[in-house]
Design a protein around this motif. Structure first.
Motif, mmCIF file in Angstrom:
data_model
loop_
_atom_site.group_PDB
_atom_site.id
_atom_site.type_symbol
_atom_site.label_atom_id
_atom_site.label_comp_id
_atom_site.label_asym_id
_atom_site.label_seq_id
_atom_site.Cartn_x
_atom_site.Cartn_y
_atom_site.Cartn_z
ATOM 1 N N LYS A 32 0.793 -1.206 -0.058
ATOM 2 C CA LYS A 32 -0.044 -0.064 -0.186
ATOM 3 C C LYS A 32 0.908 1.383 0.215
ATOM 4 O O LYS A 32 0.364 2.241 -0.540
ATOM 5 C CB LYS A 32 -1.056 0.148 1.377
ATOM 6 N N LEU A 33 2.053 1.192 0.550
ATOM 7 C CA LEU A 33 3.032 2.280 0.670
ATOM 8 C C LEU A 33 3.244 2.748 -0.842
ATOM 9 O O LEU A 33 3.808 4.127 -0.942
ATOM 10 C CB LEU A 33 4.142 2.001 1.318
ATOM 11 N N GLU A 34 3.118 1.875 -1.930
ATOM 12 C CA GLU A 34 3.800 2.166 -3.239
ATOM 13 C C GLU A 34 2.791 3.324 -3.723
ATOM 14 O O GLU A 34 3.181 4.219 -4.648
ATOM 15 C CB GLU A 34 3.666 0.794 -4.007
ATOM 16 N N THR A 35 1.431 3.236 -3.507
ATOM 17 C CA THR A 35 0.595 4.458 -3.738
ATOM 18 C C THR A 35 0.195 5.453 -2.761
ATOM 19 O O THR A 35 -0.030 6.661 -3.218
ATOM 20 C CB THR A 35 -0.783 3.382 -4.121
ATOM 21 N N ASP A 36 0.465 5.196 -1.636
ATOM 22 C CA ASP A 36 0.167 6.246 -0.607
ATOM 23 C C ASP A 36 1.433 6.099 0.664
ATOM 24 O O ASP A 36 1.309 5.202 1.331
ATOM 25 C CB ASP A 36 -1.141 5.962 0.018
ATOM 26 N N PRO A 37 2.475 7.118 0.180
ATOM 27 C CA PRO A 37 3.487 7.032 1.281
ATOM 28 C C PRO A 37 3.191 7.377 2.864
ATOM 29 O O PRO A 37 3.836 7.361 3.759
ATOM 30 C CB PRO A 37 4.593 7.801 0.771
ATOM 31 N N ARG A 38 1.888 8.216 2.936
ATOM 32 C CA ARG A 38 1.501 8.437 4.213
ATOM 33 C C ARG A 38 0.273 8.018 4.568
ATOM 34 O O ARG A 38 -0.783 8.999 4.350
ATOM 35 C CB ARG A 38 1.516 10.167 4.305
ATOM 36 N N PRO A 39 -0.071 6.904 4.821
ATOM 37 C CA PRO A 39 -1.462 6.200 4.641
ATOM 38 C C PRO A 39 -2.094 6.681 5.922
ATOM 39 O O PRO A 39 -1.659 7.449 7.107
ATOM 40 C CB PRO A 39 -1.288 4.913 5.086
ATOM 41 N N PRO A 40 -3.383 6.948 6.082
ATOM 42 C CA PRO A 40 -4.203 7.345 7.053
ATOM 43 C C PRO A 40 -3.658 6.414 8.658
ATOM 44 O O PRO A 40 -3.564 5.209 8.706
ATOM 45 C CB PRO A 40 -5.676 7.030 7.052
ATOM 46 N N GLY A 41 -3.601 7.393 9.633
ATOM 47 C CA GLY A 41 -3.130 6.718 10.755
ATOM 48 C C GLY A 41 -1.708 6.356 11.124
ATOM 49 O O GLY A 41 -1.231 6.322 12.092
ATOM 50 N N SER A 42 -0.909 6.976 9.963
ATOM 51 C CA SER A 42 0.423 7.021 10.261
ATOM 52 C C SER A 42 0.803 8.280 11.153
ATOM 53 O O SER A 42 -0.101 9.382 10.951
ATOM 54 C CB SER A 42 1.220 7.135 8.882
ATOM 55 N N PRO A 51 15.222 12.448 9.953
ATOM 56 C CA PRO A 51 14.057 13.306 9.902
ATOM 57 C C PRO A 51 12.991 12.986 8.864
ATOM 58 O O PRO A 51 13.461 12.306 8.048
ATOM 59 C CB PRO A 51 14.504 14.615 9.785
ATOM 60 N N LYS A 52 11.813 13.322 9.126
ATOM 61 C CA LYS A 52 10.788 12.907 7.989
ATOM 62 C C LYS A 52 10.414 11.322 8.104
ATOM 63 O O LYS A 52 9.981 10.829 7.340
ATOM 64 C CB LYS A 52 10.992 13.268 6.745
ATOM 65 N N SER A 53 10.709 10.826 9.341
ATOM 66 C CA SER A 53 10.474 9.279 9.556
ATOM 67 C C SER A 53 8.806 9.314 10.135
ATOM 68 O O SER A 53 8.512 10.140 10.766
ATOM 69 C CB SER A 53 11.292 8.820 10.531
ATOM 70 N N ARG A 54 8.241 8.211 9.773
ATOM 71 C CA ARG A 54 6.714 7.870 10.142
ATOM 72 C C ARG A 54 6.582 6.556 10.610
ATOM 73 O O ARG A 54 7.329 5.604 10.089
ATOM 74 C CB ARG A 54 5.874 8.150 8.723
ATOM 75 N N ARG A 55 5.794 6.406 11.610
ATOM 76 C CA ARG A 55 5.410 5.209 12.109
ATOM 77 C C ARG A 55 4.052 4.644 11.589
ATOM 78 O O ARG A 55 3.094 5.437 11.584
ATOM 79 C CB ARG A 55 5.365 5.375 13.876
ATOM 80 N N ILE A 56 3.952 3.481 11.200
ATOM 81 C CA ILE A 56 2.674 2.924 10.567
ATOM 82 C C ILE A 56 2.322 1.804 11.364
ATOM 83 O O ILE A 56 3.242 0.599 11.611
ATOM 84 C CB ILE A 56 3.110 2.538 9.020
ATOM 85 N N ARG A 57 1.278 1.704 11.884
ATOM 86 C CA ARG A 57 0.798 0.762 12.712
ATOM 87 C C ARG A 57 0.233 -0.655 11.777
ATOM 88 O O ARG A 57 -0.693 -0.165 10.834
ATOM 89 C CB ARG A 57 -0.344 1.017 13.634
ATOM 90 N N VAL A 58 0.684 -1.811 12.072
ATOM 91 C CA VAL A 58 0.284 -2.869 11.164
ATOM 92 C C VAL A 58 0.157 -4.087 11.994
ATOM 93 O O VAL A 58 0.854 -4.267 13.081
ATOM 94 C CB VAL A 58 2.086 -3.292 10.363
ATOM 95 N N ALA A 59 -0.726 -4.926 11.891
ATOM 96 C CA ALA A 59 -1.124 -6.362 12.385
ATOM 97 C C ALA A 59 -1.153 -6.164 14.044
ATOM 98 O O ALA A 59 -0.604 -6.730 14.861
ATOM 99 C CB ALA A 59 0.070 -7.090 12.122
ATOM 100 N N GLY A 60 -1.933 -4.924 14.530
ATOM 101 C CA GLY A 60 -2.120 -4.714 15.782
ATOM 102 C C GLY A 60 -0.953 -4.169 16.688
ATOM 103 O O GLY A 60 -0.871 -2.887 16.872
ATOM 104 N N ASP A 61 0.111 -4.988 16.956
ATOM 105 C CA ASP A 61 1.216 -4.920 18.264
ATOM 106 C C ASP A 61 2.490 -4.564 17.370
ATOM 107 O O ASP A 61 3.525 -4.276 17.607
ATOM 108 C CB ASP A 61 1.463 -5.834 18.707
ATOM 109 N N TRP A 62 2.544 -4.495 15.680
ATOM 110 C CA TRP A 62 3.660 -4.111 15.217
ATOM 111 C C TRP A 62 3.763 -2.925 14.451
ATOM 112 O O TRP A 62 2.687 -2.544 14.015
ATOM 113 C CB TRP A 62 3.791 -5.569 14.033
ATOM 114 N N ARG A 63 4.824 -2.356 14.275
ATOM 115 C CA ARG A 63 4.969 -1.258 13.581
ATOM 116 C C ARG A 63 6.129 -1.314 12.433
ATOM 117 O O ARG A 63 7.054 -1.981 12.618
ATOM 118 C CB ARG A 63 5.723 0.067 14.719
ATOM 119 N N VAL A 64 5.866 -0.213 11.272
ATOM 120 C CA VAL A 64 7.091 -0.206 10.375
ATOM 121 C C VAL A 64 7.229 1.342 10.479
ATOM 122 O O VAL A 64 6.411 2.213 10.253
ATOM 123 C CB VAL A 64 6.144 -0.643 9.127
ATOM 124 N N ILE A 65 8.567 1.343 10.627
ATOM 125 C CA ILE A 65 9.089 2.726 10.346
ATOM 126 C C ILE A 65 9.554 3.094 8.962
ATOM 127 O O ILE A 65 10.420 2.370 8.658
ATOM 128 C CB ILE A 65 10.421 2.793 11.523
#
Length: 85
Positions: A32-42, A51-65
């Motif tokens: 999904k990041l391929e089309t939207d680098p800043r998804p809702p909830g990031s 700098p300019k790093s974002r956290r994306i919540r995945v699968a409940g307890d997992w995060r992608v930075i």
């Protein structure tokens, strides 16, 4: 315009160790990041290198930075919630 998602070595190593169900959810989020680098909830991270790093919540307890400062989306880390901060 599609973005290119690049997994850095630490993220690749963690992804390889994930349970198959969690890995599938992480892969879906990365796709999904391929089309939207800043998804809702990031969330924009403060006091984080680079700098300019974002956290994306995945699968409940997992995060992608991710870092989306350039045309490529660099995935610097995939971590459990307890290890991601």
């Amino acid at each position: 315009m599609p973005f290119k998602v690049v997994l850095l070595p630490a993220a690749l190593k963690t992804r390889a160790k994930l349970d198959s169900q969690i890995r599938a959810k992480v892969d879906e989020a990365l796709k999904k990041l391929e089309t939207d680098p800043r998804p809702p909830g990031s969330v924009q991270l403060t006091d984080w290198k680079p700098p300019k790093s974002r956290r994306i919540r995945v699968a409940g307890d997992w995060r992608v930075i991710v870092n989306d400062a350039t045309q490529d989306i660099d995935v610097s880390r995939i971590a459990h919630r307890s290890e991601s901060y």
